[in-house]
Write a protein that holds these residues in place. Structure first.
Motif, short mmCIF file in Angstrom:
data_model
loop_
_atom_site.label_atom_id
_atom_site.label_comp_id
_atom_site.label_asym_id
_atom_site.label_seq_id
_atom_site.Cartn_x
_atom_site.Cartn_y
_atom_site.Cartn_z
N SER A 1 1.01 -1.29 0.05
CA SER A 1 -0.01 0.02 0.04
C SER A 1 1.08 1.37 0.01
O SER A 1 0.63 2.25 -0.49
N LYS A 2 2.26 1.35 0.64
CA LYS A 2 2.98 2.23 0.50
C LYS A 2 3.34 2.79 -1.08
O LYS A 2 3.63 4.02 -0.96
N PHE A 3 3.26 2.02 -1.81
CA PHE A 3 3.71 2.04 -3.22
C PHE A 3 2.95 2.44 -3.92
O PHE A 3 2.89 3.53 -4.81
N PHE A 4 1.50 2.44 -3.74
CA PHE A 4 0.26 2.98 -4.43
C PHE A 4 -0.28 4.10 -3.71
O PHE A 4 -0.92 4.89 -4.48
N GLU A 5 0.07 4.78 -2.57
CA GLU A 5 -0.39 5.94 -2.32
C GLU A 5 0.66 7.12 -2.33
O GLU A 5 1.81 6.99 -2.18
N ARG A 6 0.35 7.85 -2.88
CA ARG A 6 1.10 9.24 -3.10
C ARG A 6 1.06 10.11 -1.93
O ARG A 6 0.12 10.92 -1.43
N PRO A 7 2.31 10.30 -1.29
CA PRO A 7 2.17 11.02 -0.16
C PRO A 7 2.22 12.53 -0.56
O PRO A 7 2.86 12.94 -1.72
N HIS A 8 1.63 13.36 0.36
CA HIS A 8 1.64 15.03 -0.09
C HIS A 8 2.99 15.23 0.20
O HIS A 8 3.75 15.22 1.40
N THR A 9 3.68 15.88 -0.73
CA THR A 9 5.08 16.29 -0.67
C THR A 9 5.27 17.62 0.19
O THR A 9 6.10 18.07 0.86
#
Length: 140
Positions: free
Chosen positions: A21-29
């Motif tokens: 799931s960490k690979f598919f979630e785009r964190p807010h920069t």
């Protein structure tokens, strides 16, 4: 023994799901937080940029931002933060998501600041917030 095996399988599956799931979630920069008299931007790398409402003089929305060159800070595909320089604004402070083309430019009494969020829509919302802060300061 069977219980232990089932428990181990469940734990491994949960760990795999969490890991993937960490690979598919785009964190807010870039995130920002509004306060009564200022707005604070924070990048994923930890860089913070504070713009005080009473120092704001001019606000601009730039559809295709030319960030220029980094003087100090972070320059990755995902993040542009720190002190930057370009032909249009000279030296300025930046806290931006590098994957987003647009940005807001805030000129204060002493500095120029450039920021954006995770999308053009969110950056336009940010523009509205800062615009309101600037208008409120001009009235008061």
């Amino acid at each position: 023994m069977k219980r232990f095996r089932y428990l181990l399988i469940i734990l491994l599956m949960a760990a795999a799901v969490l890991f993937l799931s960490k690979f598919f979630e785009r964190p807010h920069t870039v995130t920002y937080e509004e306060f009564a008299e200022r707005i604070v931007f924070t990048s994923k790398s930890g860089y913070q940029m504070t713009i005080y409402e009473d120092q704001m003089r001019r606000l601009q929305f730039v559809e295709k931002m030319d960030f220029g060159t980094k003087i100090s800070g972070t320059s990755t595909r995902a993040e542009k933060s720190g002190t930057w320089k370009n032909d249009e604004f000279g030296e300025y402070f930046c806290c931006a998501d590098g994957t987003v083309d647009c940005a807001i430019v805030v000129k204060t009494t002493t500095h120029t600041y450039v920021a954006n969020c995770e999308s053009e829509e969110e950056t336009l919302k940010l523009f509205d917030i800062v615009s309101y802060m600037l208008a409120y300061d001009c009235e008061g």
